[in-house]
Design a protein around this motif. Structure first.
Motif, PDB file in Angstrom:
ATOM      1  N   HIS A 130     -49.946  15.080  62.448  1.00  0.00           N
ATOM      2  CA  HIS A 130     -51.344  14.701  62.193  1.00  0.00           C
ATOM      3  C   HIS A 130     -52.043  15.707  61.273  1.00  0.00           C
ATOM      4  O   HIS A 130     -53.135  16.187  61.546  1.00  0.00           O
ATOM      5  N   ASN A 169     -46.538  11.817  61.413  1.00  0.00           N
ATOM      6  CA  ASN A 169     -47.941  11.455  61.596  1.00  0.00           C
ATOM      7  C   ASN A 169     -48.361  11.775  63.019  1.00  0.00           C
ATOM      8  O   ASN A 169     -49.303  12.519  63.267  1.00  0.00           O
ATOM      9  N   ARG A 228     -48.959   8.132  57.718  1.00  0.00           N
ATOM     10  CA  ARG A 228     -50.113   8.926  57.297  1.00  0.00           C
ATOM     11  C   ARG A 228     -49.873   9.473  55.897  1.00  0.00           C
ATOM     12  O   ARG A 228     -48.757   9.873  55.547  1.00  0.00           O
ATOM     13  N   LEU A 266     -44.595   9.183  57.316  1.00  0.00           N
ATOM     14  CA  LEU A 266     -45.467   9.894  56.378  1.00  0.00           C
ATOM     15  C   LEU A 266     -45.296   9.314  54.983  1.00  0.00           C
ATOM     16  O   LEU A 266     -44.284   8.702  54.651  1.00  0.00           O
TER      17      LEU A 266
END
Length: 361
Positions: free
Chosen positions: A163, A186, A195, A219
């Protein structure tokens, strides 16, 4: 803590500014030196943004949590060793956050807020070893730098980030860890789309003797380059799934991936691993280029030099480009594409001998 345990040193640039009258002496960035036998966590808690906590050579039995933006935690290279405390949850003199890091089985934790990223932290020049879970773990960070760190013999990951955005992982060595040497994702627990890492970089690291050398999970927008990945069960994994947006739009280039032939038993998510170089599964628009992938031998569904693997959840790999790689001595094949022709993955300009299906070399 005594004055002997932490020493405050004004950095040269700040002192120059003070003499010129442009920077008040009180604004000088400091170096806090932890003496052997002292507490790293106490020094970290005392530091302000822009400060450096320097940990000299020695062995320190504690977990450390960083929650201060702009902080640098730096050791004296491999001779600065951080090991688990003698008693779980007993990090010497630290705040509750340090106990949480220890209780989770991690060595160094860099933790941002739920809605506000912790920015510009650096962890460098030290060894983190023997922790039940992760050597260096980070969550909710922006522009984290981890460089010249040795993370070995940890139960799950050597160095891990979740994150987060714009991380830089450079010049590290991760060996003998239970899962990935380097792991970027992520989120581990939440089911969600990939992400945007906003340009994270994994480069010039050495990953050896782990279950997987490098795992990039869910990702987008990052680079994995100039790493040496050898002696693991699998070299490099780029993993997506059925969630949207898909993992991908990233580059894996100029890596030396060789002889990842250890045997690792199957897990709930994957079959057994052996003889796997680079795997893309559930990804799109990834560029895999100029890698040297050699000497992988195995009979796992994931074995081979560069493998496009259709995931068990049915997520396809689409519109990826595999180009300009050198592959040799990989079995069952140098290039393996398990996707259908409709997936529009491109294989061109690779130096190799055997592919599945035939005609990719």
């Amino acid at each position: 803590m005594t004055k002997r345990q932490i020493t405050y040193l004004a950095c040269t640039t700040a002192l120059v500014g003070a003499f010129l009258g442009s920077t008040p002496a009180s604004a000088a960035h400091r170096t806090l030196v932890v003496r052997p036998g002292g507490s790293i966590q106490k020094a970290v808690d005392a530091a302000r943004s822009g400060d450096t906590v320097f940990v000299p050579a020695g062995t320190y039995h504690e977990s450390v949590t960083v929650r201060t933006a702009g902080l640098t935690l730096r050791g004296a290279g491999r001779l600065t060793v951080i090991r688990p405390p003698a008693k779980t949850g007993a990090a010497p003199g630290g705040k509750a956050a340090a106990v949480t890091c220890d209780a989770a089985g991690n060595g160094i934790c860099v933790v941002g807020g739920k809605d506000k990223a912790l920015r510009d932290v650096t962890v460098a020049d030290l060894r983190v070893t023997g922790f039940a879970k992760t050597g260096v773990w980070s969550m909710g960070t922006d522009r984290l730098t981890v460089r010249r760190v040795t993370a070995d013999g940890n139960g799950q990951w050597g160095i891990a980030e979740e994150h987060s955005t714009r991380g830089v992982f450079r010049g590290n060595t991760a060996s003998g860890n239970g899962d990935a040497g380097l792991f970027l994702a992520n989120s581990v627990k939440a089911e969600q789309g990939a992400r945007d890492s906003k340009g994270a970089v994994i480069d010039h690291n050495h990953l050896t003797g782990n279950r997987i050398g490098i795992t990039v999970r869910r990702l987008r927008n990052l680079t994995v380059a100039h790493n040496h990945v050898d002696g693991n069960c699998a070299g490099v994994f780029v993993v997506g799934d059925e969630n949207k947006p898909k993992a991908g739009a990233l580059t894996v280039s100029d890596n030396l991936v060789e002889g990842n032939n250890r045997y690792c038993p199957k897990t709930a998510r994957l079959p057994y691993l052996q003889g796997t170089g680079i795997v893309l599964t559930g990804t799109e628009k990834a560029l895999v280029t100029r890698n040297a992938v050699t000497g992988h031998v195995g009979a796992s569904p994931l074995s081979g030099g560069i493998v496009l693997f259709k995931s068990f959840v049915g997520a396809t790999s689409e519109r990826n480009r595999i180009t300009g790689n050198h592959l040799s001595g990989n079995s069952p094949a140098d290039l393996v594409n398990q996707e259908t022709a409709r997936s529009a993955n491109a294989f061109d300009g690779n130096s190799c001998r055997v592919s599945r299906p035939a005609g990719l070399c």
